[in-house]
Design an enzyme around this catalytic site. Structure first.
Site, PDB file in Angstrom:
ATOM      1  N   TRP A 326       0.838  -1.212   0.000  1.00 54.88           N
ATOM      2  CA  TRP A 326       0.000   0.000   0.000  1.00 54.88           C
ATOM      3  C   TRP A 326       0.864   1.250   0.000  1.00 54.88           C
ATOM      4  CZ3 TRP A 326      -1.818   2.727   4.942  1.00 54.88           C
ATOM      5  CH2 TRP A 326      -0.923   2.534   5.998  1.00 54.88           C
ATOM      6  N   ASP A 327       2.152   1.083   0.299  1.00 54.16           N
ATOM      7  CA  ASP A 327       3.107   2.192   0.288  1.00 54.16           C
ATOM      8  C   ASP A 327       2.944   3.025  -0.987  1.00 54.16           C
ATOM      9  OD1 ASP A 327       3.892   0.069   1.972  1.00 54.16           O
ATOM     10  OD2 ASP A 327       5.995   0.656   1.935  1.00 54.16           O
ATOM     11  N   GLU A 466       0.679  -3.035  12.498  1.00 51.99           N
ATOM     12  CA  GLU A 466       0.896  -4.479  12.338  1.00 51.99           C
ATOM     13  C   GLU A 466       1.270  -5.193  13.638  1.00 51.99           C
ATOM     14  OE1 GLU A 466       3.713  -4.377   9.125  1.00 51.99           O
ATOM     15  OE2 GLU A 466       2.130  -4.587   7.629  1.00 51.99           O
ATOM     16  N   LYS A 566       2.778  -0.344  16.302  1.00 51.89           N
ATOM     17  CA  LYS A 566       4.018  -0.284  15.530  1.00 51.89           C
ATOM     18  C   LYS A 566       4.081   1.060  14.786  1.00 51.89           C
ATOM     19  CE  LYS A 566       6.227  -2.979  11.818  1.00 51.89           C
ATOM     20  NZ  LYS A 566       5.910  -4.004  10.815  1.00 51.89           N
ATOM     21  N   GLN A 567       2.929   1.493  14.283  1.00 49.44           N
ATOM     22  CA  GLN A 567       2.895   2.659  13.397  1.00 49.44           C
ATOM     23  C   GLN A 567       1.516   3.315  13.435  1.00 49.44           C
ATOM     24  OE1 GLN A 567       3.096  -0.638  10.410  1.00 49.44           O
ATOM     25  NE2 GLN A 567       2.590   1.022   9.011  1.00 49.44           N
TER      26      GLN A 567
END
Ligand code: IFM
Length: 730
Positions: A326-327, A466, A566-567
């Site tokens: 998806w980046d 994640e 994580k993000q």
């Protein structure tokens, strides 16, 4: 305008050879070459990659972006000793990547073990004008005496992907005592690759052990430089019926190093004219980070071909096997969309061309519509490796769940389709390809959601964070799925496709989809259970962010049962949908979730910078921005060795233009609410909107927008709508 930055390496330290090899990659979107030194060192991993050339070593494993035969290696033997920076003595070492031209150069003075002094100069670039051509040049001068030099170079087919050989060597040939050529075929994908090289000096040829070399011998009178130029052509069956013939044709037309450099430089100049973002900052590092990000975003993007997309490490290394995430749609495509929309369109066409594989994946998993793979490569099929790295203590491998549960990618692609339309107004694309993507992705959500107590819920997913797997109603996923279906209806009615059963089902979905709302503490629950999980102090892990140090102390299963991100996840949602919640809610959620986020993913920091800026926390935003900029540029603990972080580079651009620059697209309208950090005096960037390039200059107390035509463009500045014809000054 300030001079375009130069990236410098000033110390010889083998610890950082691979970091710089990634950072200083030369390329042009067709191919990328890691900046390994010309001479061999066991610590360095060489790499040359052509976009789209993937191969599976075995049927049951996922594809690798193939590390192709090397053309950058030069053995230099001086007075009988092979040159190495670790023998003799090196002084005046300087290596630079000139981001303005894409030329990599190294100069040094070497004291031979026999006491003589030599000047060595190495240069190379990948042409931006002629996508298949790689030029290099090596010059040796004996500064103190006469000497002899022997230079050996050619085509080295011993390259592997971390030990896996993907290529069958079909032939090695020398033509007319001038051109060397190696032909290869990938073992499983059956792509053909031809590497053709030529050096400027006569020599003797030898082929052995998958290597084809020419050796040039030369006497070196004192202070008379001796240089060898080399040109290589890389061609594949992706673009040429007969890559070997193509290679020979191109190499016959090769120019000299200097002539070709000018040609390539002109192409770079055009790029920088359109894409450059400039900033007057108290920290020079900011401009370097912006130029570095723009350079890499350009060299990672295969704008020449829509059959493949951008890998998570671009063309700079073997990390993530060159797979597409998806980046691309969420972090990288905007850079192109608001500069050269046709390049963003090509990236969307990659998804369009692989709808069939996405439909297959949905069907195999028991859903309808299109489920895009979490990781993809050339075929468009799911490429996520089944297992992560082995745990050497237990001997077990952790299953990677993303392919079966990280479904937000479906809505991310749909989001990118709508963003493309809003910016470009490209009806032709939207009515045909765009709407098909929207309908197929909406159909997926309709089948993915289940009706529970009168509400559609989306169960067992992984959101962007994640570290939290297999949860129900991830807010990011539910809101984006809602948007996906909503936009599908919007465009179906626009293009006269309203009266269908599918349209009615979409309407019912929108009425009933569960959208998590802020609780009594003003927190949007990341998912159904997140806020009820225990918390731990993350300070020690935050200090080591990016390293996943938490996984040394806790198993993934344990991390899953705590409030640890994580993000960016809810913060990611707040970034993508700026008008969903009030500033107060955004602010509360940013504070709360940031405290619980380690930022172990490089996709996190810059997004936090944008949201922090929107709620008026400029100092915090600037801190996040700076930290995001350091992810690659100061990756001293090895995080960049296998390639740069492509999405993070896109996010640096986003945090400048959508963060400090204050751009937001809301309901298809362009908004500008700039808030420069105290460190910045001025920010200049261009932004293409509805076919017009807007040149935007922002200062602490002043906004100027210039445009070329008088066609009216509407813009909201600090909430007030303006209809610009000639431009705008506030
Ligand atoms: O897509 C990302 C993901 O969000 C976090 N792990 C790395 C992937 C590739 O960059």
């Amino acid at each position: 305008m300030s001079k375009i930055s130069v990236l410098r390496e000033t110390k010889i330290d083998a610890h950082y050879f691979n970091m710089y090899a990634s950072l200083m990659t030369t390329g042009n979107g067709y191919l990328g070459i890691r900046a390994s030194f010309e001479e061999d060192y066991p610590e360095q991993t060489r790499g040359m990659f052509v976009a789209g050339i993937y191969n599976k070593a075995q049927e049951q494993v996922s594809s690798d972006l193939v590390n192709l035969p090397d053309v950058t290696k030069f053995w230099i033997e001086i007075d009988g000793v092979i040159f190495s920076m670790f023998s003799g003595q090196v002084s005046e070492f300087r290596r630079e990547l000139d981001l303005a031209t894409g030329e990599l150069s190294r100069e040094l003075v070497w004291k031979h073990p026999n006491g003589k002094q030599f000047g060595l100069c190495f240069k190379r670039f990948v042409s931006k004008k002629k996508l298949h051509m790689v030029y290099s040049k090596v010059a040796v001068t004996c500064l103190s005496d006469d000497a002899t030099v022997r230079i050996r170079t050619g085509i080295d087919g011993q390259q592997t992907n971390f030990g896996t050989q993907h290529l069958v060597e079909d032939s090695l040939r020398v033509f007319s005592e001038t051109w060397m050529q190696g032909e290869y075929t990938t073992t499983q994908s059956k792509q053909r690759i031809a590497v053709t090289s030529m050096v400027s000096q006569p020599g003797s040829f030898v082929a052995k052990n998958r290597q084809l070399h020419v050796t040039v011998n030369q006497e070196l009178p004192k202070e008379q430089p001796f240089s060898v130029e080399k040109v290589s052509v890389i061609a594949t069956s992706l673009e040429a019926e007969n890559p070997a013939e193509f290679g020979l044709l191109q190499i016959r037309e090769a120019k000299s190093y200097d002539e070709a450099l000018i040609e390539s430089q002109n192409a770079w100049e055009k790029f920088w004219r359109d894409y450059r973002v400039t900033v007057s900052s108290k920290n020079d590092f900011d401009q370097l980070a912006l130029d570095f990000a723009a350079y890499h975003l350009e060299v990672m993007t295969p704008s020449h071909d829509e059959r493949f997309s951008v890998g998570a490490k671009g063309l700079t290394g073997e990390g993530y096997k060159g797979h597409v995430f998806w980046d691309t749609e969420i972090f990288i495509a905007p850079f192109h969309l608001y500069n050269h929309p046709e390049k963003a369109r090509k990236l969307l066409r990659y998804r369009y061309l692989h709808l069939e594989q996405a439909r297959d994946k949905a069907a195999k998993n028991g859903y309808q519509g299109a489920l895009f793979p979490w990781e993809s490569a050339f075929s468009g099929e799911e490429e996520t490796p089944e297992f992560a790295a082995i745990n050497v203590r237990t001997g077990k491998r952790q299953k990677v769940a993303s392919a079966i549960a990280e479904h937000h990618i479906v809505a991310d692609v749909a989001h990118a389709v709508v963003s493309y339309y809003e910016a470009s107004q490209d009806e032709l694309f939207m009515e045909n390809e765009g709407l098909k993507i929207l309908q197929d992705t909406a159909r997926f959500w309709l089948s993915r959601a289940v009706l529970r107590d009168g509400k559609y819920v989306i169960l067992d997913v992984i959101g962007p964070d994640e570290y939290t797997e297999h949860v129900d109603n991830n807010a990011y996923t539910n809101y984006l799925a809602h948007e996906n279906v909503y936009q599908t209806l919007r465009f179906m009615s626009k293009y006269g496709q309203k009266h269908t059963a599918f349209y009615d089902l979409c309407e019912a979905f929108l009425r009933k989809i569960y959208l998590p709302q802020p609780n009594a503490d003003k927190l949007i629950p990341q998912d159904d259970t997140f806020l009820s999980k225990p918390e731990i102090d993350l300070a020690v892990y935050k200090e080591k962010q990016g390293s996943q140090a938490i996984l040394l102390d806790y198993s993934r299963a344990e991390v899953n049962e705590m409030q640890i991100l994580k993000q960016a996840d809810v913060v990611m949602l707040l970034y993508l949908m700026p008008n969903l919640f009030s500033q107060d809610i955004v602010s509360h959620n940013l504070d709360y979730y940031e405290q619980h986020t380690i930022h172990d993913s490089s996709l996190s920091k810059a997004i936090h910078a944008i949201v922090a800026n929107r709620v008026g926390q400029q100092d915090l935003a600037y801190r996040f921005f700076e930290e995001a900029c350091r992810i690659d540029l100061e990756a001293t603990s090895g995080g960049t060795d296998e390639g740069v972080h492509a999405a993070s580079l896109g996010a640096i651009w986003l945090s400048t233009v959508f963060g400090f620059g204050g751009i937001a697209i809301m309901d298809g309208e362009l908004h500008l609410n700039p808030r420069l950090p105290a460190e910045w005096e001025r920010l200049d960037f261009s932004f293409v909107w509805h076919g017009e390039r807007l040149e935007i200059t922002l200062e602490q107390e002043h906004i100027a927008i210039r445009k070329q035509s008088t066609a009216p463009i509407s813009i909201h500045v600090f909430g007030k709508e303006y209809c610009m014809t000639a431009g705008l000054e506030i």
